[in-house]
Design an enzyme around this catalytic site. Structure first.
Site, mmCIF file in Angstrom:
data_model
loop_
_atom_site.group_PDB
_atom_site.id
_atom_site.type_symbol
_atom_site.label_atom_id
_atom_site.label_comp_id
_atom_site.label_asym_id
_atom_site.label_seq_id
_atom_site.Cartn_x
_atom_site.Cartn_y
_atom_site.Cartn_z
ATOM 1 N N ILE A 18 50.914 -12.673 -88.287
ATOM 2 C CA ILE A 18 52.330 -12.320 -88.376
ATOM 3 C C ILE A 18 52.520 -11.063 -89.210
ATOM 4 C CG2 ILE A 18 54.572 -13.046 -89.282
ATOM 5 C CD1 ILE A 18 53.890 -15.890 -88.428
ATOM 6 N N ASP A 49 47.360 -10.240 -104.676
ATOM 7 C CA ASP A 49 47.430 -11.697 -104.697
ATOM 8 C C ASP A 49 48.868 -12.039 -105.057
ATOM 9 O OD1 ASP A 49 47.466 -14.391 -105.347
ATOM 10 O OD2 ASP A 49 45.710 -14.315 -106.658
ATOM 11 N N TYR A 140 53.964 -28.353 -97.597
ATOM 12 C CA TYR A 140 54.470 -27.236 -96.787
ATOM 13 C C TYR A 140 55.984 -27.328 -96.643
ATOM 14 C CZ TYR A 140 54.410 -23.715 -93.062
ATOM 15 O OH TYR A 140 54.609 -22.590 -92.311
ATOM 16 N N LYS A 144 58.442 -24.342 -98.082
ATOM 17 C CA LYS A 144 59.256 -23.546 -97.165
ATOM 18 C C LYS A 144 60.743 -23.861 -97.307
ATOM 19 C CE LYS A 144 56.070 -21.029 -95.242
ATOM 20 N NZ LYS A 144 56.065 -19.562 -95.433
ATOM 21 N N ILE A 175 53.531 -20.591 -84.177
ATOM 22 C CA ILE A 175 53.247 -19.221 -83.768
ATOM 23 C C ILE A 175 51.749 -19.090 -83.520
ATOM 24 C CG2 ILE A 175 53.352 -16.788 -84.416
ATOM 25 C CD1 ILE A 175 56.099 -18.083 -83.930
ATOM 26 N N PRO A 178 45.774 -17.547 -86.243
ATOM 27 C CA PRO A 178 44.862 -18.292 -87.105
ATOM 28 C C PRO A 178 45.515 -19.417 -87.915
ATOM 29 C CG PRO A 178 44.393 -15.953 -87.226
ATOM 30 C CD PRO A 178 45.653 -16.092 -86.434
ATOM 31 N N GLN A 241 67.002 -30.215 -80.733
ATOM 32 C CA GLN A 241 66.885 -31.538 -80.116
ATOM 33 C C GLN A 241 67.481 -32.610 -81.017
ATOM 34 O OE1 GLN A 241 62.877 -31.623 -77.689
ATOM 35 N NE2 GLN A 241 62.528 -30.634 -79.664
#
Length: 241
Positions: A18, A49, A140, A144, A175, A178, A241
């Site tokens: 990305i 970093d 995660y 996010k 997406i 990797p 949905q």
């Protein structure tokens, strides 16, 4: 092809799928991309970093010296870890939060020093997992979701500046690249997982890095001058949905 003509945009995670697509799109649209990623990654301008304050201050000091300004920042560095709240160890939790959320915070904090000089735009790459939960994405989801609300706080702060600094978040679903393969590889049956993930998307496929990049071009450019504090979803209809 000049939607970002003469704009200088710093991209983190620029060696990833990305991040590379975003940096390439910036150049394609007439801008200059400052590509940053971890030391040793190919094709980068600065080793950065995102969890290191020292790296951020060093990198932005270099940008402040030459080219001397910053018009946009894309916080695209990120990782994913599959695990329930019980199955995620604390070290994994802290690593995901450090890269995904702390890194975005540091980028906004230190990038603002250059962006506020002439006004500009920040784009934070979040995820649909920052909008809806998953039983096996505890760290995660938290990271996010944090990016989503941090973006709104930064946007409100940036709106008070003269000239203003805008800030918006982008929320992709799956997406191709990797990171998606890394996530799929953590399932017991990766082939079945890939098939089910694609089938869960109403449009029936994964998105592409180029599609994410095109949205970022809009958010970095003057076309979106009245857009800030907003969240943009690229998910093929998944969250409808």
């Amino acid at each position: 092809m000049d939607r970002l003509k003469d704009k200088i945009i710093l991209v983190t995670g620029a060696a990833g799928a990305i991040g590379t697509a975003i940096a390439d799109a910036v150049v394609k649209q007439g801008g200059s991309a400052i590509r940053t990623d971890l030391p040793g990654r190919a094709g980068i301008d600065h080793a950065l970093d995102v969890t290191s304050e020292d790296d951020w201050t060093r990198t932005l000091a270099a940008v402040g010296a030459a080219p001397g300004r910053l018009d946009g920042l894309v916080n695209a560095a990120g990782i994913i870890a599959v695990g329930t709240v019980e199955g995620t160890d604390f070290a994994t939790w802290r690593r995901v939060m450090a890269i995904n959320l702390d890194g975005t915070f540091l980028g906004c904090k230190y990038g603002m020093r250059l962006l506020r000089r002439g006004g500009g735009a920040i784009v934070n790459i979040s995820s649909v997992s920052g909008l809806v939960g998953g039983h096996n994405l505890a760290a995660y989801n938290a990271s996010k979701g944090g990016v989503r609300l941090l973006t709104k706080s930064v946007a409100l702060h940036g709106a008070r500046l003269k000239p203003a600094v805008r800030c918006n978040s982008v929320h992709p679903a799956f997406i191709a690249g990797p990171m998606a393969e890394e996530m799929i590889g953590q399932f017991r049956d990766p082939a079945l997982a890939r098939e089910r993930l694609a089938a869960s998307v109403p449009l029936g496929r994964f998105g592409t890095p180029t599609e994410v990049a095109e949205l970022c071009v809009y958010l970095l450019g003057d076309e979106s001058a009245f857009v800030t504090g907003a969240e943009f979803v690229l998910d093929g209809g998944l969250t409808a949905q």
